[in-house]
Write a protein that holds these residues in place. Structure first.
Motif, mmCIF file in Angstrom:
data_model
loop_
_atom_site.group_PDB
_atom_site.id
_atom_site.type_symbol
_atom_site.label_atom_id
_atom_site.label_comp_id
_atom_site.label_asym_id
_atom_site.label_seq_id
_atom_site.Cartn_x
_atom_site.Cartn_y
_atom_site.Cartn_z
ATOM 1 N N LEU A 82 0.823 -1.213 0.000
ATOM 2 C CA LEU A 82 0.000 0.000 0.000
ATOM 3 C C LEU A 82 0.854 1.259 0.000
ATOM 4 O O LEU A 82 0.463 2.287 -0.552
ATOM 5 C CB LEU A 82 -0.936 0.014 1.216
ATOM 6 N N MET A 83 2.031 1.180 0.616
ATOM 7 C CA MET A 83 2.947 2.322 0.650
ATOM 8 C C MET A 83 3.742 2.452 -0.650
ATOM 9 O O MET A 83 4.503 3.392 -0.822
ATOM 10 C CB MET A 83 3.909 2.187 1.834
ATOM 11 N N GLY A 84 3.604 1.493 -1.557
ATOM 12 C CA GLY A 84 4.337 1.531 -2.823
ATOM 13 C C GLY A 84 5.772 1.073 -2.701
ATOM 14 O O GLY A 84 6.573 1.322 -3.599
ATOM 15 N N LEU A 85 6.105 0.376 -1.604
ATOM 16 C CA LEU A 85 7.470 -0.110 -1.439
ATOM 17 C C LEU A 85 7.753 -1.238 -2.418
ATOM 18 O O LEU A 85 6.850 -1.938 -2.870
ATOM 19 C CB LEU A 85 7.693 -0.600 -0.003
ATOM 20 N N GLU A 86 9.032 -1.431 -2.720
ATOM 21 C CA GLU A 86 9.432 -2.466 -3.671
ATOM 22 C C GLU A 86 9.193 -3.862 -3.110
ATOM 23 O O GLU A 86 8.946 -4.801 -3.853
ATOM 24 C CB GLU A 86 10.905 -2.281 -4.025
ATOM 25 N N GLY A 87 9.269 -4.014 -1.819
ATOM 26 C CA GLY A 87 9.047 -5.321 -1.214
ATOM 27 C C GLY A 87 9.654 -5.378 0.174
ATOM 28 O O GLY A 87 9.990 -4.357 0.768
ATOM 29 N N LEU A 88 9.784 -6.591 0.673
ATOM 30 C CA LEU A 88 10.362 -6.828 2.001
ATOM 31 C C LEU A 88 11.435 -7.900 1.906
ATOM 32 O O LEU A 88 11.345 -8.809 1.084
ATOM 33 C CB LEU A 88 9.287 -7.313 2.983
ATOM 34 N N VAL A 89 12.424 -7.781 2.775
ATOM 35 C CA VAL A 89 13.445 -8.804 2.912
ATOM 36 C C VAL A 89 13.420 -9.256 4.364
ATOM 37 O O VAL A 89 13.456 -8.437 5.276
ATOM 38 C CB VAL A 89 14.850 -8.261 2.551
ATOM 39 N N SER A 90 13.345 -10.556 4.566
ATOM 40 C CA SER A 90 13.346 -11.123 5.914
ATOM 41 C C SER A 90 14.608 -11.949 6.083
ATOM 42 O O SER A 90 14.940 -12.770 5.222
ATOM 43 C CB SER A 90 12.136 -12.036 6.114
ATOM 44 N N LYS A 91 15.318 -11.711 7.184
ATOM 45 C CA LYS A 91 16.544 -12.456 7.467
ATOM 46 C C LYS A 91 16.556 -12.872 8.925
ATOM 47 O O LYS A 91 16.014 -12.176 9.777
ATOM 48 C CB LYS A 91 17.778 -11.590 7.204
ATOM 49 N N LEU A 92 17.201 -13.984 9.187
ATOM 50 C CA LEU A 92 17.402 -14.398 10.571
ATOM 51 C C LEU A 92 18.454 -13.479 11.177
ATOM 52 O O LEU A 92 19.540 -13.300 10.613
ATOM 53 C CB LEU A 92 17.835 -15.864 10.632
ATOM 54 N N ASP A 93 18.140 -12.860 12.314
ATOM 55 C CA ASP A 93 19.015 -11.815 12.858
ATOM 56 C C ASP A 93 20.268 -12.321 13.556
ATOM 57 O O ASP A 93 21.167 -11.545 13.849
ATOM 58 C CB ASP A 93 18.235 -10.878 13.773
ATOM 59 N N ASP A 94 20.367 -13.617 13.794
ATOM 60 C CA ASP A 94 21.546 -14.135 14.486
ATOM 61 C C ASP A 94 22.546 -14.789 13.533
ATOM 62 O O ASP A 94 23.488 -15.447 13.968
ATOM 63 C CB ASP A 94 21.121 -15.132 15.569
ATOM 64 N N ARG A 95 22.376 -14.586 12.221
ATOM 65 C CA ARG A 95 23.224 -15.234 11.225
ATOM 66 C C ARG A 95 24.233 -14.266 10.625
ATOM 67 O O ARG A 95 23.984 -13.070 10.519
ATOM 68 C CB ARG A 95 22.377 -15.810 10.083
ATOM 69 N N PRO A 96 25.388 -14.795 10.188
ATOM 70 C CA PRO A 96 26.354 -13.952 9.473
ATOM 71 C C PRO A 96 25.852 -13.659 8.067
ATOM 72 O O PRO A 96 24.892 -14.271 7.594
ATOM 73 C CB PRO A 96 27.612 -14.830 9.426
ATOM 74 N N TYR A 97 26.523 -12.728 7.394
ATOM 75 C CA TYR A 97 26.172 -12.372 6.018
ATOM 76 C C TYR A 97 26.583 -13.510 5.087
ATOM 77 O O TYR A 97 27.674 -14.059 5.198
ATOM 78 C CB TYR A 97 26.898 -11.087 5.612
ATOM 79 N N ARG A 98 25.722 -13.838 4.160
ATOM 80 C CA ARG A 98 26.023 -14.795 3.100
ATOM 81 C C ARG A 98 25.585 -14.169 1.781
ATOM 82 O O ARG A 98 24.431 -13.779 1.642
ATOM 83 C CB ARG A 98 25.256 -16.107 3.292
ATOM 84 N N PRO A 99 26.496 -14.077 0.799
ATOM 85 C CA PRO A 99 26.102 -13.493 -0.489
ATOM 86 C C PRO A 99 25.160 -14.415 -1.252
ATOM 87 O O PRO A 99 25.162 -15.628 -1.046
ATOM 88 C CB PRO A 99 27.434 -13.330 -1.216
ATOM 89 N N GLY A 100 24.362 -13.824 -2.115
ATOM 90 C CA GLY A 100 23.458 -14.611 -2.952
ATOM 91 C C GLY A 100 22.267 -15.143 -2.179
ATOM 92 O O GLY A 100 21.950 -14.698 -1.085
ATOM 93 N N ARG A 101 21.602 -16.105 -2.758
ATOM 94 C CA ARG A 101 20.440 -16.717 -2.108
ATOM 95 C C ARG A 101 20.890 -17.534 -0.913
ATOM 96 O O ARG A 101 21.949 -18.160 -0.933
ATOM 97 C CB ARG A 101 19.680 -17.594 -3.094
ATOM 98 N N SER A 102 20.064 -17.523 0.115
ATOM 99 C CA SER A 102 20.426 -18.210 1.352
ATOM 100 C C SER A 102 19.162 -18.740 2.023
ATOM 101 O O SER A 102 18.103 -18.113 1.948
ATOM 102 C CB SER A 102 21.135 -17.224 2.288
ATOM 103 N N PRO A 103 19.268 -19.863 2.706
ATOM 104 C CA PRO A 103 18.110 -20.349 3.460
ATOM 105 C C PRO A 103 17.817 -19.472 4.681
ATOM 106 O O PRO A 103 16.795 -19.650 5.331
ATOM 107 C CB PRO A 103 18.523 -21.760 3.876
ATOM 108 N N ASN A 104 18.697 -18.516 4.975
ATOM 109 C CA ASN A 104 18.529 -17.629 6.132
ATOM 110 C C ASN A 104 17.767 -16.355 5.808
ATOM 111 O O ASN A 104 17.627 -15.497 6.666
ATOM 112 C CB ASN A 104 19.891 -17.259 6.721
ATOM 113 N N GLY A 105 17.317 -16.203 4.565
ATOM 114 C CA GLY A 105 16.608 -14.985 4.190
ATOM 115 C C GLY A 105 15.628 -15.216 3.069
ATOM 116 O O GLY A 105 15.780 -16.131 2.262
ATOM 117 N N VAL A 106 14.611 -14.358 3.019
ATOM 118 C CA VAL A 106 13.578 -14.434 1.988
ATOM 119 C C VAL A 106 13.279 -13.013 1.501
ATOM 120 O O VAL A 106 13.149 -12.096 2.303
ATOM 121 C CB VAL A 106 12.273 -15.046 2.560
ATOM 122 N N LYS A 107 13.175 -12.843 0.184
ATOM 123 C CA LYS A 107 12.805 -11.556 -0.410
ATOM 124 C C LYS A 107 11.444 -11.721 -1.071
ATOM 125 O O LYS A 107 11.227 -12.659 -1.827
ATOM 126 C CB LYS A 107 13.838 -11.143 -1.455
#
Length: 116
Positions: A74-99
């Motif tokens: 409704l706000m016209g945002l491009e979308g949302l990204v959800s990540k597990l907050d206790d995980r390190p950064y992983r480039p690319g697709r990861s089971p720890n995040g969803v877009k």
């Protein structure tokens, strides 16, 4: 954007906004192994000193469900990204995040126009 008379053009001022949502390096140190919560804390401290032109992306804790996604759309945002907050950064697709993208966002509509 500058016009021919050297003044800022106001026509496109609101079209581009930069949102920082993660920080991978701090003072030359690689911090990708730190959990997301610590990287976000470092990013918030950095941007508190230099907020001009760069915005800190909101960081909601807890479950991101259909209601939050509906409001983002409704706000016209491009979308949302959800990540597990206790995980390190992983480039690319990861089971720890969803877009999840909003198909009706201005960014998605511009992309569709560009490739049609």
């Amino acid at each position: 954007m500058r016009s021919s008379d050297g003044l800022h053009s106001r026509k496109h001022n609101d079209e581009v906004q930069f949102y920082a949502f993660d920080m991978l390096v701090s003072d030359g140190d690689d911090i990708r192994k730190l959990p997301l919560t610590m990287r976000k804390t470092n990013l918030a401290r950095l941007l508190a000193r230099r907020m001009d032109g760069i915005f800190l992306s909101d960081f909601e804790r807890g479950e991101i469900g259909p209601e939050l996604f509906r409001h983002a759309c409704l706000m016209g945002l491009e979308g949302l990204v959800s990540k597990l907050d206790d995980r390190p950064y992983r480039p690319g697709r990861s089971p720890n995040g969803v877009k999840v993208k909003n198909p009706a966002s201005p960014a998605m509509l511009r992309a569709k126009d560009a490739f049609s």
